[in-house]
Design a protein around this motif. Structure first.
Motif, PDB file in Angstrom:
ATOM      1  N   SER A  10       0.666   4.086  -6.949  1.00  0.00           N
ATOM      2  CA  SER A  10      -0.698   4.522  -6.656  1.00  0.00           C
ATOM      3  C   SER A  10      -1.692   3.384  -6.454  1.00  0.00           C
ATOM      4  O   SER A  10      -2.634   3.521  -5.683  1.00  0.00           O
ATOM      5  CB  SER A  10      -1.208   5.456  -7.751  1.00  0.00           C
ATOM      6  OG  SER A  10      -1.289   4.784  -8.986  1.00  0.00           O
ATOM      7  N   GLU A  11      -1.498   2.254  -7.112  1.00  0.00           N
ATOM      8  CA  GLU A  11      -2.470   1.158  -7.042  1.00  0.00           C
ATOM      9  C   GLU A  11      -1.870  -0.155  -6.537  1.00  0.00           C
ATOM     10  O   GLU A  11      -2.532  -1.191  -6.611  1.00  0.00           O
ATOM     11  CB  GLU A  11      -3.071   0.914  -8.435  1.00  0.00           C
ATOM     12  CG  GLU A  11      -3.736   2.122  -9.060  1.00  0.00           C
ATOM     13  CD  GLU A  11      -5.017   2.537  -8.351  1.00  0.00           C
ATOM     14  OE1 GLU A  11      -5.728   1.652  -7.841  1.00  0.00           O
ATOM     15  OE2 GLU A  11      -5.292   3.751  -8.300  1.00  0.00           O
ATOM     16  N   LYS A  12      -0.627  -0.127  -6.037  1.00  0.00           N
ATOM     17  CA  LYS A  12       0.037  -1.380  -5.703  1.00  0.00           C
ATOM     18  C   LYS A  12       1.164  -1.148  -4.709  1.00  0.00           C
ATOM     19  O   LYS A  12       1.788  -0.091  -4.698  1.00  0.00           O
ATOM     20  CB  LYS A  12       0.599  -1.983  -6.991  1.00  0.00           C
ATOM     21  CG  LYS A  12       1.340  -3.250  -6.840  1.00  0.00           C
ATOM     22  CD  LYS A  12       1.956  -3.825  -8.095  1.00  0.00           C
ATOM     23  CE  LYS A  12       1.548  -3.285  -9.413  1.00  0.00           C
ATOM     24  NZ  LYS A  12       2.112  -3.996 -10.554  1.00  0.00           N
ATOM     25  N   ILE A  13       1.414  -2.174  -3.898  1.00  0.00           N
ATOM     26  CA  ILE A  13       2.599  -2.209  -3.043  1.00  0.00           C
ATOM     27  C   ILE A  13       3.397  -3.440  -3.460  1.00  0.00           C
ATOM     28  O   ILE A  13       2.862  -4.547  -3.484  1.00  0.00           O
ATOM     29  CB  ILE A  13       2.237  -2.297  -1.547  1.00  0.00           C
ATOM     30  CG1 ILE A  13       1.429  -1.073  -1.113  1.00  0.00           C
ATOM     31  CG2 ILE A  13       3.498  -2.434  -0.698  1.00  0.00           C
ATOM     32  CD1 ILE A  13       0.917  -1.139   0.315  1.00  0.00           C
ATOM     33  N   ILE A  14       4.646  -3.234  -3.817  1.00  0.00           N
ATOM     34  CA  ILE A  14       5.517  -4.340  -4.207  1.00  0.00           C
ATOM     35  C   ILE A  14       6.395  -4.671  -3.008  1.00  0.00           C
ATOM     36  O   ILE A  14       7.123  -3.821  -2.511  1.00  0.00           O
ATOM     37  CB  ILE A  14       6.380  -3.966  -5.423  1.00  0.00           C
ATOM     38  CG1 ILE A  14       5.486  -3.643  -6.620  1.00  0.00           C
ATOM     39  CG2 ILE A  14       7.364  -5.090  -5.753  1.00  0.00           C
ATOM     40  CD1 ILE A  14       6.202  -2.957  -7.755  1.00  0.00           C
ATOM     41  N   PRO A  33       3.492  -8.791  -5.289  1.00  0.00           N
ATOM     42  CA  PRO A  33       2.773  -7.529  -5.446  1.00  0.00           C
ATOM     43  C   PRO A  33       1.432  -7.608  -4.716  1.00  0.00           C
ATOM     44  O   PRO A  33       0.750  -8.628  -4.766  1.00  0.00           O
ATOM     45  CB  PRO A  33       2.560  -7.440  -6.954  1.00  0.00           C
ATOM     46  CG  PRO A  33       2.506  -8.868  -7.400  1.00  0.00           C
ATOM     47  CD  PRO A  33       3.379  -9.647  -6.461  1.00  0.00           C
ATOM     48  N   PHE A  34       1.084  -6.554  -4.016  1.00  0.00           N
ATOM     49  CA  PHE A  34      -0.222  -6.437  -3.365  1.00  0.00           C
ATOM     50  C   PHE A  34      -0.994  -5.366  -4.124  1.00  0.00           C
ATOM     51  O   PHE A  34      -0.712  -4.178  -3.976  1.00  0.00           O
ATOM     52  CB  PHE A  34      -0.077  -6.023  -1.900  1.00  0.00           C
ATOM     53  CG  PHE A  34       0.340  -7.109  -0.959  1.00  0.00           C
ATOM     54  CD1 PHE A  34       0.929  -8.278  -1.384  1.00  0.00           C
ATOM     55  CD2 PHE A  34       0.149  -6.951   0.390  1.00  0.00           C
ATOM     56  CE1 PHE A  34       1.323  -9.273  -0.499  1.00  0.00           C
ATOM     57  CE2 PHE A  34       0.530  -7.933   1.301  1.00  0.00           C
ATOM     58  CZ  PHE A  34       1.117  -9.100   0.845  1.00  0.00           C
ATOM     59  N   ASP A  35      -1.948  -5.782  -4.940  1.00  0.00           N
ATOM     60  CA  ASP A  35      -2.749  -4.838  -5.711  1.00  0.00           C
ATOM     61  C   ASP A  35      -3.859  -4.264  -4.854  1.00  0.00           C
ATOM     62  O   ASP A  35      -4.487  -4.981  -4.065  1.00  0.00           O
ATOM     63  CB  ASP A  35      -3.348  -5.520  -6.940  1.00  0.00           C
ATOM     64  CG  ASP A  35      -2.290  -5.935  -7.942  1.00  0.00           C
ATOM     65  OD1 ASP A  35      -1.313  -5.185  -8.115  1.00  0.00           O
ATOM     66  OD2 ASP A  35      -2.431  -7.015  -8.548  1.00  0.00           O
ATOM     67  N   LEU A  36      -4.115  -2.981  -5.032  1.00  0.00           N
ATOM     68  CA  LEU A  36      -5.198  -2.309  -4.322  1.00  0.00           C
ATOM     69  C   LEU A  36      -6.529  -2.797  -4.888  1.00  0.00           C
ATOM     70  O   LEU A  36      -6.683  -2.920  -6.105  1.00  0.00           O
ATOM     71  CB  LEU A  36      -5.074  -0.790  -4.490  1.00  0.00           C
ATOM     72  CG  LEU A  36      -5.937   0.085  -3.615  1.00  0.00           C
ATOM     73  CD1 LEU A  36      -5.573  -0.096  -2.135  1.00  0.00           C
ATOM     74  CD2 LEU A  36      -5.772   1.546  -4.005  1.00  0.00           C
ATOM     75  N   GLU A  37      -7.465  -3.109  -4.014  1.00  0.00           N
ATOM     76  CA  GLU A  37      -8.789  -3.561  -4.437  1.00  0.00           C
ATOM     77  C   GLU A  37      -9.457  -2.480  -5.295  1.00  0.00           C
ATOM     78  O   GLU A  37      -9.246  -1.291  -5.090  1.00  0.00           O
ATOM     79  CB  GLU A  37      -9.664  -3.820  -3.213  1.00  0.00           C
ATOM     80  CG  GLU A  37      -9.082  -4.828  -2.256  1.00  0.00           C
ATOM     81  CD  GLU A  37      -9.681  -6.204  -2.429  1.00  0.00           C
ATOM     82  OE1 GLU A  37     -10.869  -6.297  -2.744  1.00  0.00           O
ATOM     83  OE2 GLU A  37      -8.948  -7.172  -2.238  1.00  0.00           O
ATOM     84  N   LYS A  38     -10.311  -2.907  -6.202  1.00  0.00           N
ATOM     85  CA  LYS A  38     -11.086  -1.972  -7.027  1.00  0.00           C
ATOM     86  C   LYS A  38     -12.228  -1.409  -6.192  1.00  0.00           C
ATOM     87  O   LYS A  38     -12.657  -2.005  -5.217  1.00  0.00           O
ATOM     88  CB  LYS A  38     -11.659  -2.685  -8.252  1.00  0.00           C
ATOM     89  CG  LYS A  38     -10.604  -3.319  -9.140  1.00  0.00           C
ATOM     90  CD  LYS A  38      -9.804  -2.280  -9.864  1.00  0.00           C
ATOM     91  CE  LYS A  38      -8.816  -2.944 -10.790  1.00  0.00           C
ATOM     92  NZ  LYS A  38      -7.634  -2.179 -10.992  1.00  0.00           N
ATOM     93  N   LEU A  80      -0.214  11.581  -5.502  1.00  0.00           N
ATOM     94  CA  LEU A  80      -0.957  11.754  -4.255  1.00  0.00           C
ATOM     95  C   LEU A  80      -1.535  10.434  -3.758  1.00  0.00           C
ATOM     96  O   LEU A  80      -1.497  10.142  -2.560  1.00  0.00           O
ATOM     97  CB  LEU A  80      -2.055  12.802  -4.436  1.00  0.00           C
ATOM     98  CG  LEU A  80      -1.547  14.221  -4.731  1.00  0.00           C
ATOM     99  CD1 LEU A  80      -2.709  15.141  -5.065  1.00  0.00           C
ATOM    100  CD2 LEU A  80      -0.735  14.765  -3.579  1.00  0.00           C
ATOM    101  N   HIS A  81      -2.039   9.617  -4.675  1.00  0.00           N
ATOM    102  CA  HIS A  81      -2.560   8.299  -4.282  1.00  0.00           C
ATOM    103  C   HIS A  81      -1.442   7.410  -3.742  1.00  0.00           C
ATOM    104  O   HIS A  81      -1.636   6.666  -2.783  1.00  0.00           O
ATOM    105  CB  HIS A  81      -3.267   7.618  -5.451  1.00  0.00           C
ATOM    106  CG  HIS A  81      -4.602   8.209  -5.746  1.00  0.00           C
ATOM    107  ND1 HIS A  81      -5.166   8.146  -6.994  1.00  0.00           N
ATOM    108  CD2 HIS A  81      -5.492   8.872  -4.972  1.00  0.00           C
ATOM    109  CE1 HIS A  81      -6.343   8.746  -6.974  1.00  0.00           C
ATOM    110  NE2 HIS A  81      -6.555   9.194  -5.748  1.00  0.00           N
ATOM    111  N   ALA A  82      -0.263   7.489  -4.345  1.00  0.00           N
ATOM    112  CA  ALA A  82       0.875   6.710  -3.841  1.00  0.00           C
ATOM    113  C   ALA A  82       1.250   7.166  -2.438  1.00  0.00           C
ATOM    114  O   ALA A  82       1.571   6.344  -1.572  1.00  0.00           O
ATOM    115  CB  ALA A  82       2.067   6.840  -4.790  1.00  0.00           C
TER     116      ALA A  82
END
Length: 150
Positions: A10-14, A33-38, A80-82
């Motif tokens: 939901s908050e990251k793409i590895i 890891p690519f973390d989703l911005e806040k 759903l976010h993922a």
């Protein structure tokens, strides 16, 4: 052939980049890891799209993506976010790079006698089948996609 495997939560793409070797092992080139911005998800998705598109434009021959799987339980907001972020990822793959979506349950049936989660916990298995840069334990699922795609 340089291949990137991706697992989206939901908050990251590895992303794990690897080279498939002739001896059926994988040499890991990068584990990132690519973390989703806040903040606002719409803006964060736009930033993620650009990051992924730029990264996949760097000599990648193929992309392997852990596919979404329908479950028996109702979809949570994390699921759903993922799914939304997986769509962002797919739309960012540059033209001409093939994408294979692999379902975890199919990997268990097709790879060997154990379930994927059992392989992911097995340090000896990873030592025998992977070399190159150090792989974070949280990236093992993406790396397993590389191994099972050979």
């Amino acid at each position: 052939m340089s291949v990137i495997a991706a697992v989206v939560v939901s908050e990251k793409i590895i992303l794990v980049e690897g080279v498939l070797n002739g001896d059926k092992t994988v040499t890991i080139v990068k584990d990132e890891p690519f973390d989703l911005e806040k903040g606002d998800r719409q803006l964060a998705y736009a930033v993620m799209h650009k990051r992924v598109k730029d990264r996949l434009s760097q000599g990648i021959d193929q992309v392997l993506l852990k596919a979404s799987a329908g479950g028996r339980n109702p979809a949570t907001s994390a699921i759903l976010h993922a799914a939304e972020l997986r769509g962002v990822f797919l739309s960012a793959v540059p033209d001409g790079i093939p994408v294979r979506q692999l379902q975890k349950n199919a990997l268990s049936r097709n790879f060997g006698s154990r379930k994927v989660d059992e392989y992911l916990k097995d340090d000896a298995f990873f030592g025998e089948n992977f070399d190159g840069v150090n792989l974070r334990k949280g990236s093992r699922e993406a790396a397993f996609l590389l191994l099972s795609a050979r």
